[in-house]
Write a protein that holds these residues in place. Structure first.
Motif, PDB file in Angstrom:
ATOM      1  N   PRO A 196       0.797  -1.239   0.000  1.00  0.00           N
ATOM      2  CA  PRO A 196       0.000   0.000   0.000  1.00  0.00           C
ATOM      3  C   PRO A 196       0.825   1.284   0.000  1.00  0.00           C
ATOM      4  O   PRO A 196       0.444   2.274  -0.636  1.00  0.00           O
ATOM      5  N   MET A 197       1.948   1.309   0.701  1.00  0.00           N
ATOM      6  CA  MET A 197       2.749   2.520   0.757  1.00  0.00           C
ATOM      7  C   MET A 197       3.407   2.820  -0.592  1.00  0.00           C
ATOM      8  O   MET A 197       3.530   3.975  -0.986  1.00  0.00           O
ATOM      9  N   THR A 198       3.820   1.764  -1.302  1.00  0.00           N
ATOM     10  CA  THR A 198       4.366   1.971  -2.645  1.00  0.00           C
ATOM     11  C   THR A 198       3.284   2.483  -3.590  1.00  0.00           C
ATOM     12  O   THR A 198       3.531   3.389  -4.397  1.00  0.00           O
ATOM     13  N   MET A 199       2.079   1.923  -3.474  1.00  0.00           N
ATOM     14  CA  MET A 199       0.967   2.403  -4.285  1.00  0.00           C
ATOM     15  C   MET A 199       0.662   3.869  -3.971  1.00  0.00           C
ATOM     16  O   MET A 199       0.246   4.631  -4.849  1.00  0.00           O
ATOM     17  N   ALA A 200       0.870   4.257  -2.720  1.00  0.00           N
ATOM     18  CA  ALA A 200       0.601   5.639  -2.316  1.00  0.00           C
ATOM     19  C   ALA A 200       1.577   6.616  -2.968  1.00  0.00           C
ATOM     20  O   ALA A 200       1.279   7.811  -3.094  1.00  0.00           O
ATOM     21  N   ILE A 201       2.756   6.128  -3.385  1.00  0.00           N
ATOM     22  CA  ILE A 201       3.739   6.991  -4.038  1.00  0.00           C
ATOM     23  C   ILE A 201       3.317   7.321  -5.474  1.00  0.00           C
ATOM     24  O   ILE A 201       3.702   8.364  -6.017  1.00  0.00           O
ATOM     25  N   LEU A 202       2.499   6.463  -6.079  1.00  0.00           N
ATOM     26  CA  LEU A 202       2.104   6.667  -7.474  1.00  0.00           C
ATOM     27  C   LEU A 202       1.421   8.025  -7.700  1.00  0.00           C
ATOM     28  O   LEU A 202       1.844   8.778  -8.592  1.00  0.00           O
ATOM     29  N   PRO A 203       0.373   8.374  -6.939  1.00  0.00           N
ATOM     30  CA  PRO A 203      -0.214   9.706  -7.165  1.00  0.00           C
ATOM     31  C   PRO A 203       0.738  10.847  -6.849  1.00  0.00           C
ATOM     32  O   PRO A 203       0.610  11.938  -7.410  1.00  0.00           O
ATOM     33  N   ILE A 204       1.712  10.598  -5.974  1.00  0.00           N
ATOM     34  CA  ILE A 204       2.719  11.624  -5.688  1.00  0.00           C
ATOM     35  C   ILE A 204       3.583  11.866  -6.928  1.00  0.00           C
ATOM     36  O   ILE A 204       3.945  13.003  -7.241  1.00  0.00           O
ATOM     37  N   ALA A 205       3.890  10.779  -7.640  1.00  0.00           N
ATOM     38  CA  ALA A 205       4.681  10.908  -8.866  1.00  0.00           C
ATOM     39  C   ALA A 205       3.946  11.744  -9.908  1.00  0.00           C
ATOM     40  O   ALA A 205       4.565  12.460 -10.700  1.00  0.00           O
ATOM     41  N   TYR A 206       2.623  11.652  -9.900  1.00  0.00           N
ATOM     42  CA  TYR A 206       1.833  12.468 -10.818  1.00  0.00           C
ATOM     43  C   TYR A 206       1.671  13.904 -10.307  1.00  0.00           C
ATOM     44  O   TYR A 206       1.608  14.852 -11.098  1.00  0.00           O
ATOM     45  N   ALA A 207       1.567  14.065  -8.990  1.00  0.00           N
ATOM     46  CA  ALA A 207       1.201  15.360  -8.420  1.00  0.00           C
ATOM     47  C   ALA A 207       2.375  16.286  -8.141  1.00  0.00           C
ATOM     48  O   ALA A 207       2.244  17.506  -8.274  1.00  0.00           O
ATOM     49  N   LEU A 261      -0.245   9.216   1.156  1.00  0.00           N
ATOM     50  CA  LEU A 261       0.607   8.612   2.189  1.00  0.00           C
ATOM     51  C   LEU A 261      -0.207   8.288   3.435  1.00  0.00           C
ATOM     52  O   LEU A 261      -0.071   7.205   4.024  1.00  0.00           O
ATOM     53  N   LEU A 262      -1.080   9.224   3.832  1.00  0.00           N
ATOM     54  CA  LEU A 262      -1.953   8.963   4.970  1.00  0.00           C
ATOM     55  C   LEU A 262      -2.915   7.827   4.652  1.00  0.00           C
ATOM     56  O   LEU A 262      -3.198   6.976   5.508  1.00  0.00           O
ATOM     57  N   GLY A 263      -3.397   7.792   3.412  1.00  0.00           N
ATOM     58  CA  GLY A 263      -4.274   6.704   3.008  1.00  0.00           C
ATOM     59  C   GLY A 263      -3.585   5.361   3.049  1.00  0.00           C
ATOM     60  O   GLY A 263      -4.164   4.358   3.489  1.00  0.00           O
ATOM     61  N   GLY A 264      -2.333   5.311   2.591  1.00  0.00           N
ATOM     62  CA  GLY A 264      -1.577   4.066   2.671  1.00  0.00           C
ATOM     63  C   GLY A 264      -1.395   3.611   4.105  1.00  0.00           C
ATOM     64  O   GLY A 264      -1.484   2.408   4.414  1.00  0.00           O
ATOM     65  N   PHE A 265      -1.156   4.578   5.001  1.00  0.00           N
ATOM     66  CA  PHE A 265      -1.028   4.258   6.420  1.00  0.00           C
ATOM     67  C   PHE A 265      -2.342   3.700   6.979  1.00  0.00           C
ATOM     68  O   PHE A 265      -2.362   2.712   7.715  1.00  0.00           O
ATOM     69  N   LEU A 266      -3.470   4.337   6.602  1.00  0.00           N
ATOM     70  CA  LEU A 266      -4.780   3.878   7.077  1.00  0.00           C
ATOM     71  C   LEU A 266      -5.096   2.480   6.551  1.00  0.00           C
ATOM     72  O   LEU A 266      -5.644   1.639   7.280  1.00  0.00           O
ATOM     73  N   MET A 267      -4.773   2.213   5.280  1.00  0.00           N
ATOM     74  CA  MET A 267      -5.022   0.898   4.704  1.00  0.00           C
ATOM     75  C   MET A 267      -4.220  -0.168   5.445  1.00  0.00           C
ATOM     76  O   MET A 267      -4.697  -1.285   5.677  1.00  0.00           O
TER      77      MET A 267
END
Length: 413
Positions: free
Chosen positions: A41-52, A361-367
């Motif tokens: 989940p934390m790696t997946m959370a980096i994906l929107p950061i790469a776009y944003a 990142l917070l979402g990855g932590f919550l998941m």
């Protein structure tokens, strides 16, 4: 409108081609990270950061440039760069390098949106602005409908890499159409010479002045930040939640996104028949409310309930997405002075894109902490609350509606 305005028609086709390719790309990226590389989940959370992240850093500069340079030539250059970097993704050996190239490609895409929005405002009559915005929204949602569906099939029967190749080709086709209108700006009104001579810093400051002094733009952006913060807690985690809910059906990621696109397409097609939006509160707040309902339903879903329930929830979220996407774009186009549209658009993009850094990142932590199902359910309820608050407080946020008994104007024709 597409028959009458040839320039807008070509710009519309170019935008549609690149959008369709982007959704093929979305499926390839989701499957590669979520199912092939089994990213956590934390790696997946980096994906929107790469776009944003590039939008935060470069968004305001891109907006200033969109008000000063030839917008068509800028879009052509960025399409070529994005095609090249998309092909480069095929050579990436692991998620880390994959995300680096996505970040570089996002740097180029930052310059496309303010240029496209500003050019649209210049070539479309004011009374057709909602129609043009709805058409752009419709082609975006059509891409979301067709792209993930076809992309899921292509990825399942061939390989995710084929989806990336299709996206690169779509950028090149978009470039071909843009080349046919590369001289159109020679016949459009240009900014006053004193504006073109302004230093970049001064032009940027004037953009901020326009933004801060416009109550509707300022308050709408604050609402948008709150809504996007809530939505992005879960949005990047779709491959993770689907891996738990339907572990043997990875293609459901594509089907769900397609149904979201279908719901949004229905909505923007309806909005296209209208002349203007008169009450931003019901459109934007209601849209966020429906997105929250859809997310909460996906979190509540239990394996064995029937996968069609996921599609129903996706349809509801799609209707909300259509309302918010067209409503937001129309609001910015309508409320911003034409000569400052690029700068204001860049400012808003950079501000809202900041949510893609913190929230995923917070979402990855919550998941990870609560588990995907529980986290998705609570995030959905949070989004619903934000939308409800906007509806209740709409006069405080957007002022009194132009017509007390209607949300939108009478139908055109």
């Amino acid at each position: 409108m597409l028959k009458e305005n040839k320039t807008f028609r070509k710009l519309f086709i170019a935008y549609g081609l690149s959008t369709l390719g982007d959704w093929f790309d979305f499926i390839a990226v989701s499957i590669l990270l979520g199912f092939v590389w089994q990213a956590d989940p934390m790696t997946m959370a980096i994906l929107p950061i790469a776009y944003a992240a590039p939008r935060i850093v470069l968004g305001q500069f891109a907006g200033v440039m969109a008000d000063r340079v030839n917008k068509v030539k800028m879009m052509i250059l960025m399409d070529v760069i994005q095609a090249s970097l998309t092909l480069l993704l095929l050579a990436m050996p692991n998620p880390a390098w994959f995300l680096v190239v996505i970040t570089l490609r996002s740097c180029a895409s930052v310059f496309n949106d303010p240029a496209q929005q500003t050019l649209t405002r210049q070539i479309v009559a004011p009374d057709q602005l909602l129609k043009a915005t709805s058409l752009n929204g419709a082609v975006f949602q059509m891409g979301k409908l067709i792209g993930p569906l076809l992309g899921g099939l292509v990825a399942a029967f061939f390989a995710p890499a084929i989806c990336l190749i299709i996206n690169a080709g779509s950028y090149l086709l978009s470039t071909a159409f843009l080349l046919t209108i590369r001289r159109v700006e020679d016949n459009l009104p240009r900014p006053a010479s004193k504006d073109r001579a302004l230093p970049l810093r001064k032009a940027w400051q004037e953009g901020w002045s326009v933004f801060l002094q416009n109550r509707v733009l300022l308050y709408s952006t604050l609402f948008g930040v709150a809504a996007m913060m809530a939505i992005q807690l879960a949005d990047a985690q779709f491959p993770v939640i689907f891996r738990e809910k339907v572990p043997h059906n990875p293609e459901m990621v594509g089907y769900s996104v397609s149904v979201i696109g279908l719901g949004a397409l229905f909505t923007v097609t309806w909005l296209q028949r209208l002349k203007e939006i008169r009450s931003y509160g019901w459109v934007l707040g209601g849209g966020v409310f429906l997105i929250g309902i859809g997310f909460a339903a996906i979190g509540y879903y239990q394996p064995g309930d029937g996968m069609y329930w996921i599609l129903v929830a996706s349809l509801i979220a799609g209707i909300g997405t259509g309302l918010t996407s067209v409503g937001t774009n129309y609001l910015v186009q309508k409320e911003t002075p034409p000569e400052a549209l690029g700068r204001v658009r860049g400012i808003i993009d950079s501000i809202t894109s900041a949510t893609f850094i913190i929230a995923p990142l917070l979402g990855g932590f919550l998941m990870t902490l609560l588990g995907p199902s529980t986290a998705f359910l609570w995030v959905g309820l949070l989004i619903t609350g934000v939308g409800t608050g906007a509806i209740v407080l709409q006069r405080l946020i957007w002022g009194k509606p132009r017509a007390a008994t209607t949300v939108v104007s009478k139908q055109a024709g």
